[in-house]
Design an enzyme around this catalytic site. Structure first.
Site, short mmCIF file in Angstrom:
data_model
loop_
_atom_site.label_atom_id
_atom_site.label_comp_id
_atom_site.label_asym_id
_atom_site.label_seq_id
_atom_site.Cartn_x
_atom_site.Cartn_y
_atom_site.Cartn_z
CB VAL A 1 -0.92 0.03 1.33
CG1 VAL A 1 -1.82 1.20 1.25
CG2 VAL A 1 -1.79 -1.22 1.43
CE LYS B 1 -4.88 -5.20 -0.81
NZ LYS B 1 -6.19 -5.81 0.03
CG ASP C 1 -7.94 -11.43 7.52
OD1 ASP C 1 -7.77 -11.88 8.68
OD2 ASP C 1 -7.11 -10.79 6.78
#
Length: 1024
Positions: A724, A739, A845
């Site tokens: 990033v 990103k 996540d």
């Protein structure tokens, strides 16, 4: 001629005077003409900078009229120079042209209530004649003008409601004629500069809703003309300076929701004889209420809520003009008979409209004199105290009451019949007392009622049919009583019932009538734990707005109505512990938002469906139905019996032959498709989902330029599938985060598509916003993919929790306020993903490195790189996609994922619980101390709640420099903070329980967090 010779010099002087006068006039005319041209050009440039003018206000700004006749323009009549530019409230959108700085004669500039953006031009500092500057309620950014010394004549500055940043400039002290200044509702930081003490003409000063810190500026005490100070919602702290109480000119003082401490001097209201409004709620002020308040006859509003006041409330009978009184959430009273004596003195306050003493320690009996309070009283809130005895019938005299809250006390006896006089009552809350007897028939007189709560009492008898007259009722809760008999049909004819009907945990009998279908707009229906019988009416399928339906713990018979499938918004359905029989209707798997189904302990039989909610064992409960079979393997049900055939051997042989043939054909087809896809992949380096093509794209060249060739100095992080970078893109006109996918890593292509698909259509203040994407080739012809997001200046939550890995500038530790706000932000994002999206999205996540913080420390959940693998996209079910090997991050992924269980909302809740515990303890779930079966959840559970200090983050404890002292003993926290911490730890533990079915769901979590913020954190930004 000789006699007239003396006139010659006179003629010469006259001639010379006329010549100079004509020359001067010509010069002045030329100067005026140049000034007019300058003003004209400046106004045209102002118009050019406006991109949207919905009311077409600027249509008159054309050549057909002199600019002094244009809308919003006022000129000096003699010189035709602009003196006022006033265009407030027209929704103009655009930037403010720097040419406005050329309007050198302007005295008033008012552009309030529009949509201007960008920085305030420094050229405005040239307006030396400016008296009034109004730029309120726009989107101006950047810092406040620094060249304030040019504004020698400025007397009013209103800049509130913008996005201004930085500090209040010290040059503010040069505005000697400034009378009113309001710079609230911005993002200002730093301290209030001491130079404010130089503003000798200042009358009103407002800095509400900023991020100011430091102590109250003592220099304000020098301002002898100051009447109004308002500093609401900042991070100001320390003790209020003693000199403040000598500012006899003060009439309005508001510092609500800061972190001010100390105590108030007993005689303060004697030295502030003109004070009318006194708002100090939401701070950490200790001690007793000053006794001098008894003589503060000028007070009209007193707001002391959410502090640490103790002791008795002084007499308030001399406050003749008082209309608002709030002592909520303190420690007033000592549960004694004299606690409420001050209410008797309030009967002299004839203008009183609001009285709130909720959440204190008031005891004793509510005096009958409460019925003699002001006839104008509209809010009377006594909840969450220790008040006992009977409710005085004299309360019925307060016929103009809109809201009466007596909840969570120890009232007993019956509801007074005089309550039938409350013709204007809108909210009546009597829950959690010891009231008994029958519900009065006169309750039907409360025709304006929209919220009625009488749960957790000892009411008995029937529900009065007169309640059907309350045709504005939106929420009715009579749960946890001893009510008997049938549910009156009149209840179901209250068409306004929308928020909920809760009759649970009573002794109601009979059937649930067909009239329940009249409640078409109701969202929550709970008649559980009663003695209802007969069949569940099919008309319940007409309650099309139902989200939660609780029918458990009754004696319902018959089959489950198949038309429950018509309740498309249904999320929670509990039919357990009844006598239902037959099979589970297949159509129930088509209820799109159903997240929890409980049909346990009935007499159901037959095959369990496998689609929808039945596809996730953590969301469905079916135990206690011994004749059920089939379903998904995780339900551990026996297989359903195969129907008998006449020639089993012959048919079996044929069936096997067919299966073998089909399998062989499928293998060949799979081989052909694999070869085709491999060739197609070699021909075309990338494959984009059609949904990605709907996103706006940016070129590789622009990304390359904006990141300085993806320079290491712009590298701000790395993830599972790439890096990033910080960048500046012309097309986005802003700093962005780029990103860049590492396409050499397995799964990177899928991650790119997943994140695009997950974020392309969702919008929420706590989710990272995808701005654009790039799917192209780099300068070497290699495949290149990147995603562009809003840049988050304050990095990730992980950097704040573990500063040793951080590279953020001027970083401090997170206080309790920030942590609670971040927890609430993440929960809000999760609620949106689980409950409010058109398709369920599981993040999979959730961890601190995937929670980013913007300039205001608002949290944004990021990194949806594997969300696509489990969400229902393009018609794929959870089961279809749950076989992918990516299961989240070690320590944050739930234990069931490690044994192959399907991905679920329960998994996200586990990750959320671990994240909460990490935020509160400062310990990572992968900490090396957690070994031999120990983990973060067990570590906290073993020490909670008795050893709170041993599990709390040392970074939080170290901020507690001044601990509370009571009875000579040192306590680590104030009771308010301790309650807050206990509640937060309990949520974290309940979300991270090993069993998925026992975890809290996000709906309950967000509700509890909302209560915590309101009840504990509104005034407790950090420790005492």
């Amino acid at each position: 001629m000789k006699h007239f010779s003396f006139l010659l010099p006179i003629f010469c002087y006259v001639y010379l005077y006329l010549f100079l006068l004509l020359t001067l006039n010509r010069t002045v005319s030329l100067a005026l003409e140049l000034g007019n041209q300058t003003d004209h050009l400046a106004l045209l440039k102002f118009k050019e900078s406006i991109s949207s003018d919905p009311y077409r206000i600027l249509d008159s700004w054309n050549g057909s009229l002199h600019f002094c006749s244009w809308h919003g323009i006022t000129c000096n009549l003699m010189h035709q120079r602009v003196t006022k530019l006033e265009l407030q409230g027209y929704k103009l959108h655009g930037s403010l042209s720097p040419y406005v700085g050329n309007l050198s004669r302007i005295r008033s500039l008012n552009l309030g209530n529009n949509s201007f953006f960008g920085k305030i031009p420094t050229e405005l500092g040239h307006l030396s004649q400016l008296h009034r500057l109004f730029l309120t309620n726009n989107s101006f950014a950047g810092e406040i003008l620094m060249n304030l010394t040019n504004y020698s004549k400025l007397n009013i500055v209103y800049l509130y409601g913008n996005k201004l940043t930085g500090k209040i400039p010290t040059e503010i002290g040069s505005l000697q004629k400034l009378r009113y200044m309001n710079i609230g509702q911005n993002n200002l930081t730093g301290q209030v500069p001491p130079s404010i003490g130089n503003l000798s003409s200042l009358i009103g000063f407002g800095v509400n809703y900023n991020n100011l810190e430091g102590e109250f500026p003592r220099e304000i005490c020098h301002l002898k003309n100051l009447t109004l100070i308002t500093m609401v919602v900042n991070n100001l702290s320390g003790r209020l300076p003693p000199c403040l109480y000598n500012m006899s000119s003060l009439t309005f003082f508001a510092i609500t929701l800061n972190r001010f401490g100390g105590s108030l001097p007993p005689n303060m209201f004697q030295t502030l004889p003109n004070l009318q409004t006194f708002e100090i709620g939401g701070n950490e002020i200790l001690g007793t209420i000053p006794t001098s308040i008894s003589n503060a006859s000028t007070l009209t509003l007193v707001e002391l809520a959410e502090n640490h006041f103790v002791g008795q409330v002084p007499s308030l009978g001399k406050l003749q003009d008082l209309y608002f009184l709030n002592f909520e959430m303190n420690f007033l009273g000592d549960n004694s008979t004299k606690d409420l004596d001050f209410l008797k003195t309030l009967t002299n306050c004839s203008k009183l409209q609001v009285v709130c003493i909720v959440s204190n320690n008031f005891g004793g009996v509510l005096p009958n004199s409460v019925g003699n309070l002001s006839s104008q009283l509209s809010y009377l809130l006594f909840g969450d105290n220790q008040i006992k005895g009977k409710i005085p019938g004299e309360l019925g005299n307060l016929i103009n009451l809109n809201l009466l809250g007596l909840e969570e006390n120890k009232f007993e006896g019956i509801i007074p019949l005089t309550f039938g006089k409350f013709q204007n009552m809108q909210v009546l809350d009597l829950r959690a007392n010891k009231l008994s007897g029958a519900l009065p028939f006169s309750i039907g007189n409360l025709s304006q009622l929209f919220d009625l709560r009488m749960s957790e009492n000892k009411f008995e008898g029937n529900i009065p049919i007169s309640i059907g007259k309350c045709q504005m009722l939106q929420y009715l809760n009579l749960s946890r009583n001893n009510l008997q008999g049938d549910i009156p049909l009149e209840v179901f004819r209250i068409s306004s019932l929308r928020k909920g009907l809760d009759l649970s945990r009573n002794s109601l009998s009979g059937s649930l009538p067909n009239e329940v279908g009249l409640l078409k707009n109701i969202e929550n229906l709970d008649v559980s734990e009663n003695y209802l019988s007969s069949e569940i009416p099919r008309t319940i399928g007409e309650c099309i707005s139902l989200e939660n339906l609780h029918l458990q713990g009754n004696s319902f018979q018959g089959t489950i109505p198949s038309n429950l499938a018509s309740l498309k918004g249904l999320q929670y359905l509990d039919l357990s512990r009844n006598r239902l029989s037959g099979s589970i209707p297949d159509v129930m798997q088509d209820i799109p938002y159903l997240k929890h189904l409980n049909v346990s302990f009935n007499m159901l039989e037959g095959e369990v469906p496998i689609g929808g909610v039945f596809g996730n064992a953590t969301q469905v409960a079916i135990i206690g139905n011994i004749k059920l079979c089939g379903g998904i393997s995780q339900l551990h049900l026996p297989p359903c019996p195969v129907k008998s055939m006449k020639h089993p051997k012959k048919h079996s042989f044929k069936l096997i032959a067919v299966i073998v043939s089909v399998v062989f054909l499928l293998l060949i087809l799979s081989f052909i498709i694999t070869i085709y896809l491999m060739r197609k992949r070699n021909q075309k380096p990338s494959f984009d989902s059609p949904t990605i093509n709907q996103l706006a794209k940016v070129s590789y060249q622009e990304l390359y330029r904006g990141t300085d060739g993806f320079s290491d100095r712009n590298l701000i992080g790395s993830g599972s599938f790439g890096f990033v970078y910080r960048g500046n893109l012309v097309s986005q006109d802003n700093v962005v985060a780029v990103k860049v996918l590492n396409l050499q890593k397995k799964g990177a292509h899928k991650s790119f598509i997943a994140e695009c698909n997950a974020l392309k259509s969702i919008r929420h203040r706590n989710l990272v916003k995808i701005l654009t994407c790039c799917s192209s080739t780099d300068f070497k012809g290699q495949e290149f993919k990147a995603l562009v997001y809003d840049y988050m200046k304050n990095g990730s939550l992980e950097q704040w929790l573990h500063p040793e890995i951080s590279n953020l500038e001027n970083q401090t530790s997170l206080d309790l306020t920030h942590r609670v706000n971040i927890i609430t932000d993440v929960a809000s994002a999760l609620h949106y993903l689980h409950q409010e999206c058109e398709q369920l999205i599981l993040h999979c996540d959730l961890k601190p490195s995937n929670v980013l913080l913007d300039d205001d420390m608002v949290a944004h959940v990021s990194d949806f790189g594997i969300a696509r693998l489990v969400s229902a996209i393009e018609g794929a079910s959870h089961k279809d996609t749950s076989t992918i090997g990516i299961k989240g991050t070690v320590g944050y992924a739930p234990p069931e994922y490690g044994i192959g269980s399907e991905l679920s909302t329960c998994g996200d809740m586990y990750s959320f619980g671990i994240l909460m515990l990490e935020m509160l303890t400062g310990r990572r779930p992968t900490n090396e101390v957690f070994e031999d079966g120990q983990n973060l959840h067990n570590f906290v559970a073993n020490l909670f709640p008795s050893n709170l200090m041993n599990i709390l983050d040392p970074g939080l404890v170290s901020r507690d420099a001044e601990v509370e002292i009571q009875d000579g003993n040192r306590h680590n926290f104030t009771p308010t903070v301790e309650k807050c911490l206990v509640s937060l730890f309990r949520i974290g533990l309940n979300c991270s329980i090993e069993s998925p079915m026992e975890r809290m769901n996000i709906v309950d979590v967000t509700k509890e967090l909302s209560i915590i913020r309101k009840k504990f954190l509104a005034g407790v930004h950090t420790y005492n």
